[in-house]
Scaffold this motif. Structure first.
Motif, PDB file in Angstrom:
ATOM      1  N   GLU A  25       0.812  -1.214   0.000  1.00  0.00           N
ATOM      2  CA  GLU A  25       0.000   0.000   0.000  1.00  0.00           C
ATOM      3  C   GLU A  25       0.846   1.266   0.000  1.00  0.00           C
ATOM      4  O   GLU A  25       0.305   2.364  -0.123  1.00  0.00           O
ATOM      5  N   ARG A  26       2.160   1.110   0.116  1.00  0.00           N
ATOM      6  CA  ARG A  26       3.015   2.300   0.170  1.00  0.00           C
ATOM      7  C   ARG A  26       3.796   2.453  -1.127  1.00  0.00           C
ATOM      8  O   ARG A  26       4.336   1.492  -1.646  1.00  0.00           O
ATOM      9  N   PRO A  27       3.905   3.676  -1.659  1.00  0.00           N
ATOM     10  CA  PRO A  27       4.719   3.869  -2.868  1.00  0.00           C
ATOM     11  C   PRO A  27       6.209   3.789  -2.531  1.00  0.00           C
ATOM     12  O   PRO A  27       6.643   4.308  -1.511  1.00  0.00           O
ATOM     13  N   VAL A  28       6.953   3.114  -3.413  1.00  0.00           N
ATOM     14  CA  VAL A  28       8.396   2.990  -3.211  1.00  0.00           C
ATOM     15  C   VAL A  28       9.111   3.803  -4.288  1.00  0.00           C
ATOM     16  O   VAL A  28       8.773   3.702  -5.474  1.00  0.00           O
ATOM     17  N   ILE A  29      10.052   4.614  -3.867  1.00  0.00           N
ATOM     18  CA  ILE A  29      10.871   5.370  -4.819  1.00  0.00           C
ATOM     19  C   ILE A  29      12.324   4.993  -4.588  1.00  0.00           C
ATOM     20  O   ILE A  29      12.835   5.103  -3.467  1.00  0.00           O
ATOM     21  N   ASN A  30      12.948   4.503  -5.625  1.00  0.00           N
ATOM     22  CA  ASN A  30      14.339   4.063  -5.526  1.00  0.00           C
ATOM     23  C   ASN A  30      15.224   5.085  -6.226  1.00  0.00           C
ATOM     24  O   ASN A  30      15.241   5.157  -7.450  1.00  0.00           O
ATOM     25  N   LEU A  31      15.914   5.885  -5.406  1.00  0.00           N
ATOM     26  CA  LEU A  31      16.867   6.855  -5.942  1.00  0.00           C
ATOM     27  C   LEU A  31      18.174   6.100  -6.141  1.00  0.00           C
ATOM     28  O   LEU A  31      18.841   5.717  -5.181  1.00  0.00           O
ATOM     29  N   GLN A  32      18.509   5.848  -7.397  1.00  0.00           N
ATOM     30  CA  GLN A  32      19.454   4.779  -7.719  1.00  0.00           C
ATOM     31  C   GLN A  32      20.624   5.281  -8.570  1.00  0.00           C
ATOM     32  O   GLN A  32      20.435   5.722  -9.697  1.00  0.00           O
ATOM     33  N   ALA A  33      21.831   5.174  -8.025  1.00  0.00           N
ATOM     34  CA  ALA A  33      23.039   5.466  -8.814  1.00  0.00           C
ATOM     35  C   ALA A  33      23.122   4.488  -9.984  1.00  0.00           C
ATOM     36  O   ALA A  33      22.722   3.329  -9.864  1.00  0.00           O
ATOM     37  N   ASP A  34      23.652   4.961 -11.107  1.00  0.00           N
ATOM     38  CA  ASP A  34      23.679   4.088 -12.293  1.00  0.00           C
ATOM     39  C   ASP A  34      24.674   2.941 -12.144  1.00  0.00           C
ATOM     40  O   ASP A  34      24.339   1.771 -12.403  1.00  0.00           O
ATOM     41  N   GLY A  35      25.885   3.244 -11.690  1.00  0.00           N
ATOM     42  CA  GLY A  35      26.874   2.167 -11.548  1.00  0.00           C
ATOM     43  C   GLY A  35      26.401   1.094 -10.588  1.00  0.00           C
ATOM     44  O   GLY A  35      26.536  -0.105 -10.857  1.00  0.00           O
ATOM     45  N   LEU A  92       4.761  -4.268  -8.970  1.00  0.00           N
ATOM     46  CA  LEU A  92       5.055  -3.498  -7.753  1.00  0.00           C
ATOM     47  C   LEU A  92       5.087  -1.995  -8.031  1.00  0.00           C
ATOM     48  O   LEU A  92       5.558  -1.558  -9.083  1.00  0.00           O
ATOM     49  N   ASN A  93       4.588  -1.236  -7.091  1.00  0.00           N
ATOM     50  CA  ASN A  93       4.547   0.222  -7.242  1.00  0.00           C
ATOM     51  C   ASN A  93       5.889   0.836  -6.862  1.00  0.00           C
ATOM     52  O   ASN A  93       6.057   1.435  -5.810  1.00  0.00           O
ATOM     53  N   ILE A  94       6.843   0.670  -7.743  1.00  0.00           N
ATOM     54  CA  ILE A  94       8.198   1.178  -7.515  1.00  0.00           C
ATOM     55  C   ILE A  94       8.566   2.119  -8.660  1.00  0.00           C
ATOM     56  O   ILE A  94       8.424   1.765  -9.825  1.00  0.00           O
ATOM     57  N   THR A  95       9.011   3.290  -8.307  1.00  0.00           N
ATOM     58  CA  THR A  95       9.558   4.204  -9.307  1.00  0.00           C
ATOM     59  C   THR A  95      11.059   4.280  -9.110  1.00  0.00           C
ATOM     60  O   THR A  95      11.530   4.685  -8.044  1.00  0.00           O
ATOM     61  N   THR A  96      11.790   3.862 -10.114  1.00  0.00           N
ATOM     62  CA  THR A  96      13.248   3.897 -10.029  1.00  0.00           C
ATOM     63  C   THR A  96      13.750   5.150 -10.738  1.00  0.00           C
ATOM     64  O   THR A  96      13.471   5.351 -11.919  1.00  0.00           O
ATOM     65  N   GLU A 122       0.336   5.946 -12.071  1.00  0.00           N
ATOM     66  CA  GLU A 122       0.059   4.673 -12.741  1.00  0.00           C
ATOM     67  C   GLU A 122       0.501   3.503 -11.861  1.00  0.00           C
ATOM     68  O   GLU A 122       1.570   3.546 -11.262  1.00  0.00           O
ATOM     69  N   PRO A 123      -0.296   2.430 -11.817  1.00  0.00           N
ATOM     70  CA  PRO A 123       0.148   1.261 -11.042  1.00  0.00           C
ATOM     71  C   PRO A 123       1.328   0.564 -11.710  1.00  0.00           C
ATOM     72  O   PRO A 123       1.555   0.703 -12.914  1.00  0.00           O
ATOM     73  N   GLY A 124       2.062  -0.195 -10.929  1.00  0.00           N
ATOM     74  CA  GLY A 124       3.186  -0.972 -11.458  1.00  0.00           C
ATOM     75  C   GLY A 124       4.480  -0.183 -11.464  1.00  0.00           C
ATOM     76  O   GLY A 124       4.508   1.013 -11.155  1.00  0.00           O
ATOM     77  N   PRO A 125       5.571  -0.849 -11.812  1.00  0.00           N
ATOM     78  CA  PRO A 125       6.890  -0.218 -11.750  1.00  0.00           C
ATOM     79  C   PRO A 125       7.161   0.704 -12.931  1.00  0.00           C
ATOM     80  O   PRO A 125       6.603   0.522 -14.027  1.00  0.00           O
ATOM     81  N   HIS A 126       7.996   1.686 -12.709  1.00  0.00           N
ATOM     82  CA  HIS A 126       8.455   2.611 -13.744  1.00  0.00           C
ATOM     83  C   HIS A 126       9.925   2.916 -13.505  1.00  0.00           C
ATOM     84  O   HIS A 126      10.397   2.853 -12.365  1.00  0.00           O
ATOM     85  N   LEU A 127      10.594   3.267 -14.589  1.00  0.00           N
ATOM     86  CA  LEU A 127      11.996   3.690 -14.463  1.00  0.00           C
ATOM     87  C   LEU A 127      12.173   5.006 -15.211  1.00  0.00           C
ATOM     88  O   LEU A 127      11.686   5.158 -16.341  1.00  0.00           O
ATOM     89  N   ILE A 128      12.840   5.936 -14.557  1.00  0.00           N
ATOM     90  CA  ILE A 128      13.135   7.225 -15.188  1.00  0.00           C
ATOM     91  C   ILE A 128      14.643   7.441 -15.133  1.00  0.00           C
ATOM     92  O   ILE A 128      15.229   7.466 -14.044  1.00  0.00           O
ATOM     93  N   GLU A 129      15.248   7.538 -16.295  1.00  0.00           N
ATOM     94  CA  GLU A 129      16.687   7.822 -16.314  1.00  0.00           C
ATOM     95  C   GLU A 129      16.882   9.328 -16.311  1.00  0.00           C
ATOM     96  O   GLU A 129      16.408  10.031 -17.211  1.00  0.00           O
ATOM     97  N   MET A 130      17.552   9.822 -15.289  1.00  0.00           N
ATOM     98  CA  MET A 130      17.780  11.262 -15.151  1.00  0.00           C
ATOM     99  C   MET A 130      19.196  11.579 -15.627  1.00  0.00           C
ATOM    100  O   MET A 130      20.175  11.150 -14.995  1.00  0.00           O
TER     101      MET A 130
END
Lengths: 517, 517
Positions: free
Chosen positions: A405-415, A432-436, A506-514
């Motif tokens: 029930e909680r949104p997960v945000i993964n602030l993720q280094a590329d290496g 899973l509701n994860i935004t990377t 939106e439901p489900g996982p997403h990835l955003i390359e910054m």
């Protein structure tokens, strides 16, 4: 009932609800038992580092262990780096490893390894089951140990899994914590009243809400600052919780930050030391003449100890706490223009939903996120406590399974993200509701910083080959799509705000390359 | 000169030419030394399993070790699974691991682990350098040990790397092999002449051309068949080499295959045992009353021993060998229609270029490739000797770097390939001539087969979740493109033939996902 079914039945009785696995032949009776004895849901990781990292993330969220089901020594070895992070985060993890049948081991078959030899490098508790009838006691001991905030590793030979075990006896979980020593805490309380400049260094379970509330009570009784390790495994933040500062990563800043205290009280945290040994810099951040006081042992309940200490100091109850020291909600504005590390952090802070779980393996990029002056809506932050990269995506996966029930945000280094990028597939499979958020600086920036710190030239062909992630650049969106996760790239703060808002809706996982400049 | 520079200088003197690395802070002096002391080229792997697997592949091709440069315990742990494969393949690998500075270890910093504890699970030799001046002797001992066909692990604390080492002395490599015992081999020769049905079981360096030629000479003197382990680490095949059969994977077929021999002579291979312990099936493939004769120890030169044995048997010289027993070139036709595992193998066999290196981690799909009745043009086959999946892509990477003039074809199971898929990026960065054929059956088929063998039901939700690679399916072409490798999908044999021909003609890496029915 065979040993494998008894194992699953015991695990269910001990509160285990999920199993992260990449099993092989020696675990197949346990795989079958997961269906024959319903009560545990199995999640496949494409490589064991995903499974152990997910078990760690799950354990951090619910403070109870998931099971990581792994194949022999090599499969276990693939999971060790993230178990190392779990160990440093004091996260409860239960490993179950199927070994060859006892009668087959002497033949030294191709996959045979010294599994106990591997287990002792990363586990607070480990054992090899001797017989099927021992499994209930072995597993109960393992879960009891894991609940202390440890990695517990139970090795179960294949013939023990297959053996019929009529006449078995179930075993209850043991007492998790050693009892406190009240007199010792009273002595600490008396001592603290006589010191002017005190820091309370919180770690492990002390950084959950009950511990933080006790820390806030203590702050009402004595003048003290709250500190946390550089990379805490689990930390709650937000309105109604006191401000806690992390000890800085670079030693000079860390020493500068803590030198102001006459004494430091350790509540679930170890004494801070530098990440690496730098020539001419001491290992320990605190000076010899700064007093170090340890509230309780690792086997005692640090939250109970903080509660007792607050009482001994005559602190007000949680209910009557005023709000002078407590954080109030306030968000930054969404920035504009080309993305920098700082703007990425501001955008995240501006948009993260209430109750978000922030899995921060951003290494260099996220430094400014934690330092934002305004407290954000209630959220949990989890870091790569053992410094072993490849923790973020698996940890986010386990956290999302623990708290759907909680949104997960993964602030993720590329290496670091590339180490265990396979976790994206499990995120897609489970919806899973994860935004990377990939912090794409296309280098091992921390290594470049450390090289530069050491005055080592970094422009030689070998040093460049080993610290740059270019030629070719990684196309994160394609990799994400290949694993079933939709992706987008952004290079401006406005675009990040738009894509992040969309991903969070939106439901489900997403990835955003910054792309960071 | 500091310890790190001395290490690199010693390594160059010992014949080390390449370094596969994913270093961290504790190895930075070695990274810098790689540029200051030119002679070793560094290749970045995105995760340590790529580095150790590449070092294994390189070592198999040139029979001399590359260096794998790894970061502390967690980085080393990520590389252990492929080091396990190297160990079982008797491949020479030199690990260099930077530890924390000796004076920093007691502080138990976050990344600290028991590195020696990990090293002993997978290394034939390991040591921690005590001082910079010890490094030449330590590294020479490590390389000498690696050249025996072992994993050698040298741990070098950061302060040893940084220490100035005036007055150092270089050290020569030691003698690699123990001397033979000629009388023992003469006794074996006499014994062999009295036995009618003999198999010569070749392993390790005996499966290289000189060993195979000696085996062919022996076949001219006594009636004997040539066998190899189920998953040999390195094996040369083609015209002018004798036929060698691999011991089948499944125990019933293996027992059936070897039961015909009165005696088996082991030359560099261990006694065959079943991969796993199956209830009711003995571990050892050979019966107690089948005579087992061991030609030489693991520390002796098996090729020299075979040569000596051939002489003792009065065998003709290589030059005078007739060709009755030697394989002649002959290729299958390119098949047509929907791709099956067998048609994929036939297409590969029809098109593989002269001198190809075939890295076979196809698990179930490639079974028919090895069994093809017609010998193909000269080629080398390398298998996942330790059974630890995730070996194929890294091994192909290292092989291509070792032999840039030879085409590499990686017949790669999908489940196994996902373990170390990051190797594709190194292939792209280095422009390596590797064609990866993904055997896309979208499952851990071998586990499904083993489940079915054990009579365990496989249709429960957990068993399916853990053995199927669907929902979502992996899009291999997108993942490959994300890492910089062009890709294509094929579902018919004609299409495979076209794409494979194209990939073999164009420089650089390619990936072809084969949908198998």
């Amino acid at each position: 009932m065979n040993g494998a079914e008894l194992l699953i039945r015991t695990a269910i009785g001990a509160g285990v609800k999920v199993c992260f696995a990449n099993p092989g032949t020696t675990e197949l009776p346990i795989v079958a038992a997961l269906d024959r004895v319903p009560g545990i849901k199995a999640y496949l990781g494409l490589v064991e580092g995903v499974c152990t990292g997910a078990a760690d993330g799950y354990g951090r969220m619910v403070d109870k262990p998931a099971m990581a089901l792994l194949h022999l020594g090599p499969g276990f070895a693939n999971g060790i780096a993230n178990l190392h992070n779990a160990r440093r985060a004091k996260s409860p993890v239960l490993n179950v490893i199927g070994d060859h049948a006892t009668w087959h081991r002497d033949a030294d078959p191709p996959l045979a390894m010294d599994i106990e030899g591997l287990a002792r490098t990363v586990s607070g508790w480990w054992r090899t089951s001797k017989a099927a009838l021992d499994i209930p006691a072995d597993l109960a001991d393992a879960v009891t140990s894991a609940r202390l905030g440890q990695v517990a590793t139970l090795i179960v030979p294949n013939d023990c899994q297959l053996a019929e075990c009529d006449g078995h006896r179930m075993k209850e979980l043991g007492r998790t914590f050693d009892p406190l020593e009240p007199n010792s805490i009273k002595t600490i309380a008396s001592r603290l009243k006589t010191i002017r400049k005190v820091a309370l260094m919180l770690g492990g379970r002390a950084l959950r809400r009950p511990g933080l509330e006790d820390a806030a009570r203590i702050q009402k009784s004595i003048e003290c600052d709250l500190l946390a390790p550089t990379l805490p495994g689990y930390m709650e933040r937000g309105p109604g919780l006191p401000n806690v500062e992390r000890v800085p990563y670079f030693p000079e800043r860390a020493v500068d930050r803590v030198s102001r205290y006459e004494a430091v009280l350790f509540a679930g945290a170890p004494e801070p030391v530098t990440f690496f040994g730098y020539p001419g810099v001491r290992s320990r951040i605190l000076a010899d003449d700064q007093e170090k006081i340890v509230l309780c042992t690792d086997r005692q309940d640090v939250v109970e100890a903080l509660d007792y200490l607050a009482d001994a100091l005559g602190a007000p109850s949680v209910l009557t706490l005023g709000d002078r020291l407590l954080a109030k909600p306030n968000r930054p504005e969404i920035p504009a223009g080309e993305l920098t590390a700082e703007k990425a952090c501001l955008t995240l802070a501006a948009l993260q939903p209430e109750d978000a779980i922030i899995v921060d393996e951003s290494i260099t990029t996220g430094l400014s996120y934690f330092l934002l002056p305004s407290p954000l809506p209630a959220h949990t932050v989890m870091n790569v406590s053992g410094g072993s990269i490849g923790q973020g995506m698996p940890c986010a996966t386990g956290a999302a399974i623990a708290c759907p029930e909680r949104p997960v945000i993964n602030l993720q280094a590329d290496g670091s993200g590339l180490y265990t990028v396979q976790a994206l597939w499990t995120q897609a499979r489970e919806g899973l509701n994860i935004t990377t958020l990939i912090c794409s600086n296309r280098s091992y920036r921390i290594l470049q910083m450390e090289l530069s710190r050491s005055g080592i030239e970094t422009n030689g062909p070998n040093a460049r080959a080993l610290t740059e992630l270019t030629n070719p650049s990684i196309e994160w969106v394609k990799i994400a799509q290949g694993f079933g996760v939709p992706g987008a790239t952004v290079s401006r703060a406005e675009d990040l705000a738009r894509e992040l808002s969309k991903a969070l809706t939106e439901p489900g996982p997403h990835l955003i390359e910054m792309f960071l400049t």
